[in-house]
Scaffold this motif. Structure first.
Motif, PDB file in Angstrom:
ATOM      1  N   VAL A  62       0.829  -1.203   0.000  1.00 65.31           N
ATOM      2  CA  VAL A  62       0.000   0.000   0.000  1.00 65.31           C
ATOM      3  C   VAL A  62       0.864   1.254   0.000  1.00 65.31           C
ATOM      4  N   GLY A  63       1.852   1.292   0.886  1.00 73.99           N
ATOM      5  CA  GLY A  63       2.730   2.452   0.967  1.00 73.99           C
ATOM      6  C   GLY A  63       3.491   2.685  -0.317  1.00 73.99           C
ATOM      7  N   GLY A  64       4.006   1.605  -0.921  1.00 73.22           N
ATOM      8  CA  GLY A  64       4.742   1.736  -2.167  1.00 73.22           C
ATOM      9  C   GLY A  64       3.865   2.251  -3.288  1.00 73.22           C
ATOM     10  N   HIS A  65       2.666   1.686  -3.420  1.00 73.06           N
ATOM     11  CA  HIS A  65       1.762   2.110  -4.496  1.00 73.06           C
ATOM     12  C   HIS A  65       1.295   3.552  -4.302  1.00 73.06           C
ATOM     13  N   LEU A  66       0.875   3.883  -3.088  1.00 76.91           N
ATOM     14  CA  LEU A  66       0.372   5.249  -2.835  1.00 76.91           C
ATOM     15  C   LEU A  66       1.435   6.309  -3.101  1.00 76.91           C
ATOM     16  N   SER A  67       2.649   6.047  -2.653  1.00 75.47           N
ATOM     17  CA  SER A  67       3.685   7.062  -2.811  1.00 75.47           C
ATOM     18  C   SER A  67       4.087   7.234  -4.280  1.00 75.47           C
ATOM     19  N   GLY A  71       5.635   9.716   6.196  1.00 78.19           N
ATOM     20  CA  GLY A  71       5.268  10.424   7.429  1.00 78.19           C
ATOM     21  C   GLY A  71       4.075   9.791   8.117  1.00 78.19           C
ATOM     22  N   ALA A  72       3.094   9.331   7.343  1.00 76.72           N
ATOM     23  CA  ALA A  72       1.932   8.660   7.938  1.00 76.72           C
ATOM     24  C   ALA A  72       2.362   7.389   8.664  1.00 76.72           C
ATOM     25  N   GLY A  73       3.318   6.662   8.081  1.00 84.14           N
ATOM     26  CA  GLY A  73       3.816   5.453   8.733  1.00 84.14           C
ATOM     27  C   GLY A  73       4.559   5.755  10.011  1.00 84.14           C
ATOM     28  N   ALA A 101       4.094   8.338  11.907  1.00 81.39           N
ATOM     29  CA  ALA A 101       3.110   8.825  12.876  1.00 81.39           C
ATOM     30  C   ALA A 101       2.351   7.662  13.520  1.00 81.39           C
ATOM     31  N   LEU A 102       1.981   6.670  12.712  1.00 80.89           N
ATOM     32  CA  LEU A 102       1.259   5.510  13.249  1.00 80.89           C
ATOM     33  C   LEU A 102       2.101   4.776  14.286  1.00 80.89           C
ATOM     34  N   SER A 103       3.366   4.578  13.997  1.00 88.21           N
ATOM     35  CA  SER A 103       4.247   3.894  14.952  1.00 88.21           C
ATOM     36  C   SER A 103       4.411   4.697  16.239  1.00 88.21           C
ATOM     37  N   ALA A 104       4.491   6.026  16.109  1.00 89.56           N
ATOM     38  CA  ALA A 104       4.639   6.867  17.296  1.00 89.56           C
ATOM     39  C   ALA A 104       3.422   6.752  18.214  1.00 89.56           C
ATOM     40  N   VAL A 105       2.234   6.744  17.617  1.00 89.97           N
ATOM     41  CA  VAL A 105       1.000   6.654  18.412  1.00 89.97           C
ATOM     42  C   VAL A 105       0.913   5.328  19.148  1.00 89.97           C
ATOM     43  N   THR A 106       1.314   4.249  18.489  1.00 94.24           N
ATOM     44  CA  THR A 106       1.166   2.930  19.121  1.00 94.24           C
ATOM     45  C   THR A 106       2.015   2.790  20.381  1.00 94.24           C
ATOM     46  N   LYS A 107       3.140   3.512  20.439  1.00 95.65           N
ATOM     47  CA  LYS A 107       3.990   3.412  21.637  1.00 95.65           C
ATOM     48  C   LYS A 107       3.227   3.847  22.888  1.00 95.65           C
ATOM     49  N   LEU A 108       2.290   4.781  22.713  1.00 99.45           N
ATOM     50  CA  LEU A 108       1.503   5.244  23.852  1.00 99.45           C
ATOM     51  C   LEU A 108       0.374   4.284  24.196  1.00 99.45           C
ATOM     52  N   LYS A 114       5.633   0.773  10.208  1.00 99.83           N
ATOM     53  CA  LYS A 114       6.927   0.521   9.559  1.00 99.83           C
ATOM     54  C   LYS A 114       6.723   0.069   8.118  1.00 99.83           C
ATOM     55  N   GLY A 115       5.729  -0.806   7.915  1.00101.12           N
ATOM     56  CA  GLY A 115       5.459  -1.269   6.559  1.00101.12           C
ATOM     57  C   GLY A 115       5.053  -0.144   5.633  1.00101.12           C
ATOM     58  N   LEU A 116       4.261   0.782   6.150  1.00105.25           N
ATOM     59  CA  LEU A 116       3.780   1.895   5.330  1.00105.25           C
ATOM     60  C   LEU A 116       4.914   2.822   4.923  1.00105.25           C
ATOM     61  N   ARG A 117       5.892   3.005   5.793  1.00102.64           N
ATOM     62  CA  ARG A 117       6.918   4.015   5.542  1.00102.64           C
ATOM     63  C   ARG A 117       8.164   3.485   4.836  1.00102.64           C
TER      64      ARG A 117
END
Length: 399
Positions: free
Chosen positions: A73-78, A89-91, A93-100, A123-126
């Motif tokens: 998904v990340g490869g195709h979208l970008s 950046g979306a990837g 951000a997602l990883s940062a949120v999960t830490k909390l 990580k997969g997205l980014r």
């Protein structure tokens, strides 16, 4: 000069573009965050929550394999939007949120698994968009060096993460909350650096076919690209996850359990020193032979597990070889794929190979967890040795 805005004419031979340095800084901070969790999880899940190896293998498989679909998904979208930075950046951000979220799920195995999966989904997205940014800013003949430098900076974070976790546990004991909160802070700072200091020419047309799902999958029709993708998947199927490698090394050598969180630091230190030289070597002698040689080094790590009670010498030898394995494979694979894929499909091409590798490593982690749960230690190690040796032979015969 902002890296991703560097024009081809501004790429100086022998120099690494600023994009690589900027993204290396982002990866450094993010890897501090990720490796704090990686170092903490085996102790937390196996020895605090008393999970079995089979349960740990499933969670570790999720942690590894949850990246798979979102890499595509990340490869195709970008590629489609020509906004590699935004998707990456979306990837992040997602990883940062999960830490909390980790402290909120407590000892719930399902909650931990879902949160780990979401973290790795980020990580997969980014990953593919980030690697595309690096490859598009770098001349083809310098790809090994560029990815080697990026992975070296990334590895500084991998060094600091386990060290921070070790120091925290030494001061406060096995308490999850502070580890996760500090990990989240590093992830947020990495995201800020990405937003503030990495730029790209989003509207600049890239050479090659128009990005689409069909065009991305059509890359597999190319014999050279298909060979790389199959090789990465086959070797991934026979690769025991890092978490299990560290657990096995601790058990085989008989060193105190308290040193388990520090083992990723040893691998990272070797990786830091060797990644750039391995990248230069791959640029000179060929990326495929270096990639295969790296897996021979991993096979040597598995063989060392058969030496009983080898103590700190055994740990040092295993971590040295493990770090060299990553130096010879991680950035080298991305460089090899980048050289085979047109600019307009760069992220998609990277993501297809990375997805195949992530899926096979998921299967490997779950399978090895069950094997270690229900078979003797020696049986599990011999199975890992046999599987990897067979995979190396198959990969070599394909070359």
């Amino acid at each position: 000069m902002y890296v991703a805005s560097v024009r081809p004419s501004e790429r100086v031979k022998g120099k690494v573009p600023g994009t690589v340095v900027a993204l290396g800084t982002v990866s450094l901070l993010t890897d501090v965050s990720a490796e704090m969790i990686t170092a903490f999880m085996p102790v937390y899940l196996l020895y605090t929550l008393q999970m079995g190896y089979a349960q740990f293998g499933i969670l570790d498989g999720l942690y590894t394999g949850a990246t798979a679909v979102l890499r595509l998904v990340g490869g195709h979208l970008s590629d489609r939007t020509r906004r590699h930075k935004a998707v990456a950046g979306a990837g992040y951000a997602l990883s940062a949120v999960t830490k909390l979220l980790f402290p909120l799920v407590g000892a719930n195995a399902f909650g931990i698994g879902a949160t780990m999966a979401a973290d790795r989904a980020g990580k997969g997205l980014r990953t593919a968009p980030r690697d595309a940014l690096i490859s598009l800013a770098t001349p083809p003949e310098r790809l090994g060096v560029a990815f080697g430098l990026h992975r070296s900076m990334d590895t500084v974070g991998a060094l600091l993460g386990p060290l921070i976790t070790f120091l925290l546990l030494a001061q406060i004991g096995i308490v999850a909350g502070p580890v996760f909160v500090i990990s989240a802070c590093f992830a947020v700072v990495g995201l800020i650096v990405l937003i503030a200091f990495v730029r790209e020419n989003a509207g600049e047309a890239k050479r090659g076919p128009k990005p689409s799902v069909k065009a991305g999958l059509a890359l597999l029709k190319d014999a050279g690209y298909r060979k790389v993708a199959i090789t990465a998947a086959v070797l991934g199927l026979a690769t025991v996850s890092d978490a299990f490698v560290f657990i096995l090394v601790q058990q085989a050598t008989g060193i105190p359990l308290a040193y388990l969180p520090l083992m990723p630091l040893g691998t990272a230190l070797v990786f830091l020193v060797a990644a750039a030289p391995m990248g230069r070597l791959a640029d000179k002698v060929g990326r495929r032979p270096v990639f295969l040689a790296g897996h021979v080094l991993l096979l040597a790590v598995y063989l060392l597990l058969l030496a009983p009670d080898s103590g700190y010498f055994g740990v040092g030898a295993a971590l040295l070889l493990h770090g060299l394995f990553y130096a010879a494979t991680d950035g080298v694979l991305s460089a090899q794929v980048s050289a085979l894929v047109p600019e307009s499909l760069r992220a998609s091409g990277l993501s297809v190979v990375q997805t195949g590798q992530a899926l096979t490593r998921l299967v490997s982690s779950v399978g090895f967890g069950f094997l270690l749960q229900f078979a003797a230690f020696g049986t599990a190690v011999h199975a890992a040795i046999g599987a990897l040796a067979l995979a190396i032979v198959l990969a070599w015969r394909m070359s």
